[in-house]
Design an enzyme around this catalytic site. Structure first.
Site, PDB file in Angstrom:
ATOM      1  CG  ASP A 192      -1.531   1.088   1.182  1.00  0.00           C
ATOM      2  OD1 ASP A 192      -2.330   1.912  -0.120  1.00  0.00           O
ATOM      3  OD2 ASP A 192      -2.298   1.557   1.992  1.00  0.00           O
ATOM      4  CG  HIS A 216      -0.133   1.928  -9.700  1.00  0.00           C
ATOM      5  ND1 HIS A 216      -0.321   1.731  -8.180  1.00  0.00           N
ATOM      6  CD2 HIS A 216      -1.385   2.695  -9.781  1.00  0.00           C
ATOM      7  CE1 HIS A 216      -1.778   2.390  -7.686  1.00  0.00           C
ATOM      8  NE2 HIS A 216      -2.358   2.826  -9.278  1.00  0.00           N
ATOM      9  CG  LEU A 241       8.905 -17.108  -3.521  1.00  0.00           C
ATOM     10  CD1 LEU A 241       8.977 -17.444  -2.232  1.00  0.00           C
ATOM     11  CD2 LEU A 241       9.748 -15.409  -3.850  1.00  0.00           C
TER      12      LEU A 241
HETATM   13  C1  FPP Z   1      -2.069  -0.020  -3.246  1.00  0.00           C
HETATM   14  O1  FPP Z   1      -1.466   1.597  -3.152  1.00  0.00           O
HETATM   15  C2  FPP Z   1      -1.735  -0.434  -4.553  1.00  0.00           C
HETATM   16  C3  FPP Z   1      -1.500  -1.253  -5.463  1.00  0.00           C
HETATM   17  C4  FPP Z   1      -3.389  -1.491  -5.786  1.00  0.00           C
HETATM   18  C5  FPP Z   1      -1.214  -1.440  -6.785  1.00  0.00           C
HETATM   19  C6  FPP Z   1      -0.062  -2.405  -6.289  1.00  0.00           C
HETATM   20  C7  FPP Z   1       0.848  -3.505  -7.111  1.00  0.00           C
HETATM   21  C8  FPP Z   1       2.069  -2.803  -7.439  1.00  0.00           C
HETATM   22  C9  FPP Z   1       2.709  -2.349  -6.473  1.00  0.00           C
HETATM   23  C10 FPP Z   1       2.306  -3.113  -8.884  1.00  0.00           C
HETATM   24  C11 FPP Z   1       2.560  -4.660  -8.988  1.00  0.00           C
HETATM   25  C12 FPP Z   1       3.361  -5.038 -10.055  1.00  0.00           C
HETATM   26  C13 FPP Z   1       3.852  -6.438 -10.303  1.00  0.00           C
HETATM   27  C14 FPP Z   1       4.247  -7.096 -10.994  1.00  0.00           C
HETATM   28  C15 FPP Z   1       3.442  -7.285  -9.226  1.00  0.00           C
HETATM   29  P1  FPP Z   1      -2.552   2.645  -3.332  1.00  0.00           P
HETATM   30  O2  FPP Z   1      -2.824   2.964  -4.775  1.00  0.00           O
HETATM   31  O3  FPP Z   1      -3.530   2.474  -3.018  1.00  0.00           O
HETATM   32  O4  FPP Z   1      -1.845   3.965  -2.849  1.00  0.00           O
HETATM   33  P2  FPP Z   1      -2.519   5.139  -1.847  1.00  0.00           P
HETATM   34  O5  FPP Z   1      -3.546   4.398  -0.419  1.00  0.00           O
HETATM   35  O6  FPP Z   1      -1.759   5.417  -0.924  1.00  0.00           O
HETATM   36  O7  FPP Z   1      -3.793   5.395  -2.324  1.00  0.00           O
END
Ligand code: FPP
Length: 259
Positions: A22, A39, A133
């Site tokens: 997050d 992201h 893994l």
């Molecule tokens: C939460 O941050 C994160 C997500 C909803 C997406 C997580 C995805 C990635 C890190 C990319 C993954 C890639 C691969 C290849 C697995 P948020 O957008 O809710 O952040 P905020 O709480 O600050 O708004």
């Protein structure tokens, strides 16, 4: 490094670590970028954490990449995020294979486009013979979706006469979860400063240790992952028993923390 069993009681590398990644949006906002830039930066953190988990001898790493609730975000963000995940996976696949990392997806992937599903399938197939893994990508996943699906499946089994209501026990319910073949997470890490579970692996984390990091996901490093595991190794897990009972029946598990 030796692999670990299902239940670690102390000083052991966790067999299964789950991560709520997050803080991408806030990381981007703090820098004046679009949320999607967060992201994109988060993909690097995914790579570092996979490397760290693999190096420690963790057997399963479950990453919450896209929740059922994330479908409600603005359409452009949903599209950009799913595209990023699928493209990144395809790009990283040769490296995953080189590092003997097996990819698995849990979630309602019928909601993805045909193109995304095919791309995912290629990555899954390419890593299917890897024995190191296992990375479980939770995609279009939520616990309530998973538990509801399990209830529906068991109702169907009962209707078909395959089970009786009294056959429904914890083992049968667990066998209907997307994680049926895996040990439950020993450790759940959440980044981004919030202390909640957000509909993630609710059945499976009954006895998981929880670790909350204030860092936004794109700032989370391999060393941060190791630090979380180190903190985990210092905790005593009692699974509802007393401390004395736990010491008396500690499993013969020699998978101690080393790098
Ligand atoms: C939460 O941050 C994160 C997500 C909803 C997406 C997580 C995805 C990635 C890190 C990319 C993954 C890639 C691969 C290849 C697995 P948020 O957008 O809710 O952040 P905020 O709480 O600050 O708004």
């Amino acid at each position: 490094m030796k692999s670990s069993g299902n239940h670690n009681t102390s000083c052991k590398v966790p067999a299964h670590v789950a991560v709520i990644m997050d803080g991408n949006g806030r990381w981007a906002k703090a820098r004046g970028y679009e949320r999607t830039a967060g992201h994109v930066a988060g993909v690097d953190a995914v790579r570092y954490v996979i490397e760290a988990a693999s190096g420690l001898g963790v057997k399963y790493l479950t990453l919450y990449a896209f929740s059922t609730e994330n479908w409600n975000r603005p359409a452009e963000e949903v599209e950009a995020l799913l595209h990023l995940i699928v493209v990144s996976l395809e790009r990283e696949t040769p490296d995953l294979v080189r590092n003997n990392v097996r990819l698995n997806v849990i979630g309602d992937i019928d909601r993805l486009t045909d193109e995304s599903r095919e791309s995912l399938r290629r990555s899954l197939d390419a890593t299917s013979r890897c024995t190191g893994l296992q990375v479980n990508l939770a995609l279009s996943y939520s616990s309530r979706w998973e538990i509801t699906r399990a209830a529906r499946r068991m109702a169907e089994m009962a209707l078909e006469g395959k089970i009786r209501p009294e056959d429904i026990d914890e083992n049968l319910v667990a066998s209907q979860m997307t994680t049926a073949s895996m040990p439950d997470p020993d450790l759940l890490i959440r980044t981004g400063g919030d202390s909640r579970i957000s509909n993630f692996l609710l059945w499976q984390i009954a006895y998981s240790e929880l670790y909350f990091s204030p860092k936004y996901w794109p700032e989370f490093t391999g060393d941060d992952f190791v630090a979380a595991v180190e903190e985990f190794t210092g905790r005593e897990r009692r699974f509802g028993m007393t401390s004395e009972q736990v010491s008396a029946c500690a499993p013969n598990n020699t998978n101690t923390l080393q790098q």
